[in-house]
Design an enzyme around this catalytic site. Structure first.
Site, short mmCIF file in Angstrom:
data_model
loop_
_atom_site.label_atom_id
_atom_site.label_comp_id
_atom_site.label_asym_id
_atom_site.label_seq_id
_atom_site.Cartn_x
_atom_site.Cartn_y
_atom_site.Cartn_z
N SER A 30 0.77 -1.05 -0.01
CA SER A 30 0.01 0.09 0.09
C SER A 30 0.89 1.12 0.03
CB SER A 30 -0.99 0.21 1.06
OG SER A 30 -0.18 0.22 2.40
N HIS A 70 0.98 4.43 7.02
CA HIS A 70 0.60 5.31 5.74
C HIS A 70 0.92 6.66 6.02
CE1 HIS A 70 -2.88 2.16 4.37
NE2 HIS A 70 -1.83 1.90 3.93
N ASP A 96 -7.92 6.42 3.77
CA ASP A 96 -8.01 5.07 4.80
C ASP A 96 -9.54 5.34 5.74
OD1 ASP A 96 -5.68 4.27 4.10
OD2 ASP A 96 -4.58 5.19 5.78
#
Length: 147
Positions: A30, A70, A96
């Protein structure tokens, strides 16, 4: 002796970095191209450093055992000083919010684990350095013997 040496190194890293988990492994794609599956991340947790949009953070979502690495894409500051964050994986199409717990649209700093520090960026930009560090640590463990 080997186990106790490894434990002392791990505890030393915890003290130096201020992080409960100073080293983590990337498990998904990701965050590609910044981080690839299998990359080692060295984390820091310095509470005085402000978190800004564009920085990479590690957070834990209620109900999930594995932390998520992230990037912060938006910050929402209230007048009372409360700060909330919105994150997204670099390789993901959407933010997210689908990963957060039900009816949660923003993260608070209490949900953050340590954010990724400069050592992580160095390890990512110079993969040979990462492998050299792992080789040195492995050689130390293998060659260090009781007298």
């Amino acid at each position: 002796m080997i186990v106790s040496s490894a434990l002392m190194i791990w505890k030393g890293l915890i003290v130096i970095t201020g992080s409960e988990s100073p080293i983590v492994v990337v498990l998904s794609g990701s965050m590609e191209p910044a981080f690839h599956r299998g990359d080692l991340l060295f984390l820091t947790n310095f509470h005085d450093d402000p978190i800004r949009a564009g920085e990479i953070v590690v957070f834990k979502v209620e109900g999930r055992d594995i932390p998520i690495v992230h990037r912060v894409i938006k910050i929402h500051e209230k007048e009372n000083g409360n700060i909330k964050f919105l994150t997204k994986g670099d390789n993901n199409e959407v933010d997210d919010r689908g990963l957060y717990k039900e009816r949660q649209n923003w993260l608070e700093k209490k949900e953050f684990l340590p954010y990724v520090g400069m050592v992580t960026i160095i390890m990512n930009d110079y993969p040979k350095f990462k492998y050299a560090l792992l080789a040195v640590m492995g050689a130390y463990v293998l060659l260090k013997r009781e007298s």
